[in-house]
Design a protein around this motif. Structure first.
Motif, mmCIF file in Angstrom:
data_model
loop_
_atom_site.group_PDB
_atom_site.id
_atom_site.type_symbol
_atom_site.label_atom_id
_atom_site.label_comp_id
_atom_site.label_asym_id
_atom_site.label_seq_id
_atom_site.Cartn_x
_atom_site.Cartn_y
_atom_site.Cartn_z
ATOM 1 N N UNK A 90 12.893 28.888 31.275
ATOM 2 C CA UNK A 90 11.909 29.818 32.045
ATOM 3 C C UNK A 90 11.621 30.990 31.054
ATOM 4 N N UNK A 91 10.435 31.613 31.445
ATOM 5 C CA UNK A 91 9.933 32.844 30.584
ATOM 6 C C UNK A 91 10.802 33.956 30.944
ATOM 7 N N UNK A 92 11.112 34.136 32.223
ATOM 8 C CA UNK A 92 12.282 35.301 32.541
ATOM 9 C C UNK A 92 13.467 34.951 31.809
ATOM 10 N N UNK A 93 13.933 33.978 31.829
ATOM 11 C CA UNK A 93 15.263 33.777 31.266
ATOM 12 C C UNK A 93 15.150 34.244 29.786
ATOM 13 N N UNK A 94 14.069 33.568 29.145
ATOM 14 C CA UNK A 94 13.845 33.840 27.728
ATOM 15 C C UNK A 94 13.771 35.331 27.454
ATOM 16 N N UNK A 95 13.105 35.881 28.282
ATOM 17 C CA UNK A 95 13.008 37.405 28.124
ATOM 18 C C UNK A 95 14.278 38.118 28.087
ATOM 19 N N UNK A 96 15.218 37.760 29.178
ATOM 20 C CA UNK A 96 16.473 38.216 29.383
ATOM 21 C C UNK A 96 17.265 38.135 28.171
ATOM 22 N N UNK A 97 17.339 36.704 27.653
ATOM 23 C CA UNK A 97 17.989 36.440 26.540
ATOM 24 C C UNK A 97 17.570 37.129 25.436
ATOM 25 N N UNK A 98 16.393 37.344 25.093
ATOM 26 C CA UNK A 98 15.887 37.969 23.790
ATOM 27 C C UNK A 98 16.368 39.442 24.036
ATOM 28 N N UNK A 99 16.276 39.870 25.157
ATOM 29 C CA UNK A 99 16.685 41.401 25.238
ATOM 30 C C UNK A 99 18.188 41.445 25.202
ATOM 31 N N UNK A 100 18.816 40.638 25.514
ATOM 32 C CA UNK A 100 20.340 40.668 25.428
ATOM 33 C C UNK A 100 20.699 40.595 23.973
ATOM 34 N N UNK A 101 20.185 39.756 23.302
ATOM 35 C CA UNK A 101 20.590 39.659 21.889
ATOM 36 C C UNK A 101 20.145 40.586 21.033
ATOM 37 N N UNK A 102 18.925 41.271 21.260
ATOM 38 C CA UNK A 102 18.609 42.376 20.328
ATOM 39 C C UNK A 102 19.236 43.509 20.619
ATOM 40 N N UNK A 103 19.691 43.935 21.850
ATOM 41 C CA UNK A 103 20.443 45.057 22.248
ATOM 42 C C UNK A 103 21.794 45.017 21.780
ATOM 43 N N UNK A 104 22.410 43.743 21.662
ATOM 44 C CA UNK A 104 23.699 43.536 21.205
ATOM 45 C C UNK A 104 23.796 43.864 19.842
ATOM 46 N N UNK A 105 23.180 43.168 18.971
ATOM 47 C CA UNK A 105 23.206 43.324 17.639
ATOM 48 C C UNK A 105 22.504 44.892 16.993
ATOM 49 N N UNK A 106 21.770 45.385 17.920
ATOM 50 C CA UNK A 106 21.134 46.823 17.630
ATOM 51 C C UNK A 106 22.309 47.701 17.795
ATOM 52 N N UNK A 107 22.607 47.688 19.061
ATOM 53 C CA UNK A 107 23.569 48.663 19.530
ATOM 54 C C UNK A 107 24.978 48.590 18.937
ATOM 55 N N UNK A 108 25.288 47.492 18.731
ATOM 56 C CA UNK A 108 26.737 47.132 18.043
ATOM 57 C C UNK A 108 26.481 47.947 16.514
ATOM 58 N N UNK A 109 25.309 47.442 15.793
ATOM 59 C CA UNK A 109 25.270 47.984 14.546
ATOM 60 C C UNK A 109 25.379 49.680 14.605
ATOM 61 N N UNK A 110 24.637 50.345 15.530
ATOM 62 C CA UNK A 110 24.688 51.787 15.680
ATOM 63 C C UNK A 110 26.020 52.307 15.987
ATOM 64 N N UNK A 111 26.845 51.591 16.724
ATOM 65 C CA UNK A 111 28.207 51.989 16.963
ATOM 66 C C UNK A 111 29.140 51.907 15.771
ATOM 67 N N UNK A 112 28.960 50.864 14.975
ATOM 68 C CA UNK A 112 29.601 50.570 13.526
ATOM 69 C C UNK A 112 29.271 51.704 12.608
ATOM 70 N N UNK A 113 28.123 52.071 12.644
ATOM 71 C CA UNK A 113 27.545 53.063 11.667
ATOM 72 C C UNK A 113 28.120 54.401 12.079
ATOM 73 N N UNK A 114 28.432 54.622 13.385
ATOM 74 C CA UNK A 114 28.680 55.982 13.780
ATOM 75 C C UNK A 114 30.247 56.057 13.427
ATOM 76 N N UNK A 115 30.930 54.678 13.759
ATOM 77 C CA UNK A 115 32.443 54.795 13.503
ATOM 78 C C UNK A 115 32.714 55.033 12.013
ATOM 79 N N UNK A 116 31.790 54.310 11.022
ATOM 80 C CA UNK A 116 31.895 54.365 9.573
ATOM 81 C C UNK A 116 31.859 55.921 9.035
#
Length: 233
Positions: A125-151
């Motif tokens: 479904x479109x709603x699940x697709x949007x949630x899935x896309x939101x989840x993966x984008x936030x996961x990678x982008x926020x993890x990267x920012x946390x890793x950058x600050x840690x480094x």
């Protein structure tokens, strides 16, 4: 009873937790790919080079569906603990405390996004697709920012500058790959569509490589925890 997190000395070593937080997601996506390929849900290939399947597709069907959810949800919880502990580790190494709170906030939020992505994976479904896309984008982008600050914080800790710079270099590589995907979408969209999945696998590998490196550094610094029992009266 009180728990204490501390640096070098006696106590329960914590690097195994960091190792699990890094390895479980990495091993899971490869295991679900193999299971999905054996069950005929995705083609046999080298996903890092041939862009034959996305990471999401490996966990949508058959046995791999249950493997993905059954491992990624515990991995997200371990990830939250990992990001909660990192500021403690950095403080004990002598890092400047200025932005350490952001590391936990970004990392824990990224793990919550991973929970969202994992829960909706496999639903149509479109709603699940949007949630899935939101989840993966936030996961990678926020993890990267946390890793950058840690480094950055580690590079400012006395005696840890070289290792912090090494982690920063890995962050630059990850950012370069991500920026390349943006450029290709603009200048060669059709070509990018044919290799998009490979970029996803490469970025996932780089993100988990950073976490693995941090786990090794936790071990070298003998980062540990202890539980103390307080007796009243």
């Amino acid at each position: 009873m009180a728990g204490n997190v501390h640096g070098p000395g006696s106590g329960l070593p914590l690097w195994g937790l960091a190792l699990a937080a890094a390895l479980i997601p990495l091993l899971t996506i490869h295991l679900t790919y193999l299971v999905s390929a054996m069950e005929g849900h995705v083609p046999w290939c080298m996903p890092y080079l041939e862009s034959c399947t996305s990471i999401s597709r490996t966990g949508r069907h058959g046995t791999a569906y249950f493997i993905f959810k059954g491992t990624m949800l515990p991995a997200a919880i371990l990830g939250m603990l990992f990001w909660w502990l990192n500021p403690h580790w950095l403080r004990q190494l002598g890092a400047t405390p200025g932005r350490l709170g952001w590391i936990t906030l970004l990392g824990v939020t990224a793990c919550l996004a991973l929970v969202l992505y994992t829960l909706v994976l496999g639903h149509v479904g479109d709603g699940f697709r949007l949630l899935r896309r939101t989840g993966v984008v936030l996961y990678f982008s926020l993890t990267y920012l946390a890793q950058l600050l840690l480094s950055q914080a580690l590079s400012g800790a006395p005696g840890w500058r070289r290792r912090g710079q090494g982690l920063l270099t890995l962050c630059v590589v990850t950012l370069s790959v991500a920026m390349l995907t943006v450029v290709l979408q603009v200048v060669a969209y059709d070509f990018y569509q044919g290799i998009e999945d490979s970029f996803e696998w490469i970025i996932a590998l780089l993100v988990n490589a950073h976490a693995l490196w941090v786990a090794v550094l936790w071990r070298r610094s003998r980062f540990s925890a202890s539980i103390q029992v307080d007796h009243d009266g």
